[in-house]
Design a protein around this motif. Structure first.
Motif, PDB file in Angstrom:
ATOM      1  N   ARG A  10       0.354 -21.223  28.928  1.00  0.00           N
ATOM      2  CA  ARG A  10       0.320 -19.901  29.528  1.00  0.00           C
ATOM      3  C   ARG A  10       0.248 -19.972  31.055  1.00  0.00           C
ATOM      4  O   ARG A  10       0.929 -19.208  31.759  1.00  0.00           O
TER       5      ARG A  10
ATOM      6  N   VAL B 177      -3.041 -13.657  30.887  1.00  0.00           N
ATOM      7  CA  VAL B 177      -2.001 -12.718  30.474  1.00  0.00           C
ATOM      8  C   VAL B 177      -1.028 -12.557  31.637  1.00  0.00           C
ATOM      9  O   VAL B 177      -1.446 -12.442  32.795  1.00  0.00           O
TER      10      VAL B 177
ATOM     11  N   ASP C 151       4.216  -6.183  24.567  1.00  0.00           N
ATOM     12  CA  ASP C 151       4.043  -7.594  24.921  1.00  0.00           C
ATOM     13  C   ASP C 151       2.625  -7.857  25.399  1.00  0.00           C
ATOM     14  O   ASP C 151       2.033  -8.907  25.083  1.00  0.00           O
ATOM     15  N   CYS C 152       2.053  -6.931  26.153  1.00  0.00           N
ATOM     16  CA  CYS C 152       0.674  -7.081  26.628  1.00  0.00           C
ATOM     17  C   CYS C 152      -0.284  -7.177  25.442  1.00  0.00           C
ATOM     18  O   CYS C 152      -1.165  -8.042  25.406  1.00  0.00           O
TER      19      CYS C 152
ATOM     20  N   GLN D 150       0.072 -10.549  23.765  1.00  0.00           N
ATOM     21  CA  GLN D 150      -0.599 -11.612  24.515  1.00  0.00           C
ATOM     22  C   GLN D 150      -2.112 -11.546  24.326  1.00  0.00           C
ATOM     23  O   GLN D 150      -2.771 -12.584  24.213  1.00  0.00           O
TER      24      GLN D 150
END
Length: 504
Positions: free
Chosen positions: A210, A342, A362-363, A366
């Motif tokens: 990440r 994130v 998408d947030c 994640q």
């Protein structure tokens, strides 16, 4: 302060290592100082007009149930830090204070004991102050050092104390052989077990991937230097109201330690906050329309504001996770919160509504995947941040923290909820950004959201050296505007940082 050769001046039931969550706090925060009270977590529990003796017995029951509340901490780095559990009856007189007919109790949040600076190597990290009249208790103030508890844990503590009060009033033991509670030492030993080591390998692998994605997305971004004005100015008049000094929300103290510093190397730290009916209700509307949690909507709005301030197409945010994945952990008061990385985008200028909905999904994704690996060795993850992010390390585009608490956690912790739901400002003309006095310890960049269906209180924290001081008010108003725009199904033009308020 404590060190490798230190041993507690107390009887000890057992001792063991610190959890990763405790390490995340003690490696950064100088808890043994005269300002450590700023990160205490506090709550008030009704005394039910019970006799003082019954309430004292109930507090003892809770201390017996949760070892972390009766432990001393030796701070000696990653390998040598230890915690020592003491017998429950050894220090009750130090923990429990009875105040008879004190007028100060009428002001729930303005009490001197909430400013207790715990010396965690010498004192248990908890104080219970009983407001009594005629031998009966009206209210119990709980004050706990953040090394021993987090906001979720405070909710557990309040629930357990209420249960113990009811049981003592009925003349019975409150907990007996009930469901097990996870103790900090047991959690730390589990983290060091073969299964815990295997989990750490997966967690650190996730963090490395990440952080690599964040570094790649931000490659070439040049952090902006703060202006002179931003280093010294605490705030300016509000666009839609008048800024005024005030106390910051007590629930807004950082819940994860990475990213915090002291004034010695960064100047002072500042914060501002906004109480918003519009944003709180908008978060609920977004959640109902999309099936995504309100926390994801606030997190995305914060990331969008960071992108606007930092003039970047992406921002790396470290969202705080409750980090409790077992029934025993859910019943524990221990500090468990940790951060997870994130990567969030700026608001698109082309088809912004569709782009927003994709970014929100998408947030949330994640967040969901990151929760699994939030409990990572903080020494290793911070080293990764420095090595992988390079020049972006500790900058506003790749280092901010985000904390969200709903009403189930935050209600008893926040000093600034308006008096009843009708106390929230009704429209954009009433919104006021309040600036708090500077503090010597704080977050370099952080947003905290306290949310209930009727409204939200959200705050920013920043260091003088970061340059966020000039834009902090605009950021809060922009975040509110973004939430309202998204709740309208992204109708009309999206808001702009420092721009006009969209129609509600």
């Amino acid at each position: 302060m404590t060190g490798p050769g230190w041993s507690p001046d107390a009887r000890v039931v057992r001792d063991g290592p610190l959890t990763w969550a405790q390490h995340e706090w003690v490696q950064w925060i100088p808890t043994d100082t005269d300002t450590s009270y700023e990160d205490n977590i506090c709550a008030a529990v009704p005394g039910r007009d019970l006799p003082v003796g019954q309430v004292v017995a109930a507090v003892r029951d809770v201390l017996a149930r949760h070892e972390g509340l009766r432990s001393l901490v030796r701070r000696a780095g990653r390998e040598d830090s230890l915690q020592y559990v003491c017998p429950v009856d050894d220090r009750l007189d130090d923990v429990i204070q009875v105040m008879e007919d004190e007028a100060s109790f009428r002001r729930r949040f303005d009490t001197p004991w909430r400013r207790t600076c715990f010396r965690i190597g010498e004192q248990w990290p908890v104080k219970a102050v009983l407001d009594a009249a005629g031998g009966r208790v009206r209210r119990i103030d709980l004050v706990v050092d953040h090394v021993a508890i987090d906001p979720w844990g405070m909710r557990v503590l309040c629930d357990d104390l209420n249960h113990a009060l009811r049981a003592r009033a009925a003349g019975r033991e409150p907990f007996g052989s009930g469901l097990a509670v996870e103790q900090p030492i047991d959690a730390a030993l589990s983290e060091a077990s073969p299964a815990g080591v295997a989990y750490q390998r997966r967690a650190l692998g996730y963090w490395e991937r990440r952080l690599g994605e964040i570094g790649k997305a931000l490659d070439g971004h040049v952090p902006s230097a703060p202006s002179r004005a931003s280093l010294v100015r605490p705030g300016r008049p509000g666009r839609s109201g008048v800024s005024r000094p005030g106390a910051s929300p007590s629930g807004a103290s950082p819940s994860g330690a990475s990213g915090l510093s002291g004034a010695s190397d960064e100047g002072e730290f500042r914060s501002c906050w906004l109480a918003s009916r519009r944003a709180g209700r908008a978060a609920g509307a977004i959640a109902r329309a999309t099936g995504v949690s309100p926390s994801a909507a606030f997190l995305l709005a914060f990331g969008t504001a960071v992108c606007a301030v930092e003039r970047s197409s992406r921002a790396g945010i470290f969202a705080i996770s409750a980090n409790r994945f077992s029934a025993g952990a859910g019943r524990s008061v221990r500090k468990a919160t940790m951060t997870m990385p994130v990567l969030l985008p700026a608001l698109s200028t082309g088809s912004p509504g569709a782009a927003y909905r994709r970014a929100l999904a998408d947030c949330a994704s994640q967040q969901l995947s990151g929760h699994r690996f939030a409990n990572a060795d903080p020494y290793a993850t911070e080293r990764m941040c420095e090595e992988i992010l390079g020049d972006l390390y500790k900058t506003g585009v790749a280092y901010p923290r985000f904390s969200y608490m709903d009403e189930g956690v935050a209600d008893d912790l926040n000093t600034l909820w308006p008096a009843g739901d009708d106390g929230f400002p009704g429209d954009e003309d009433d919104r006021i950004v309040t600036f708090s006095p500077p503090r010597p310890l704080g977050a370099r960049y952080m947003m905290t959201v306290l949310h209930r269906p009727a409204g939200a209180v959200f705050s920013l924290q920043w260091g003088d050296a970061t340059g966020w001081g000039e834009t902090a008010e605009d950021m809060l108003l922009y975040i509110e505007d973004l939430m309202v725009w998204a709740a309208s199904e992204c109708a009309g033009d999206p808001p702009a940082l420092g721009g006009a308020v969209p129609a509600t």
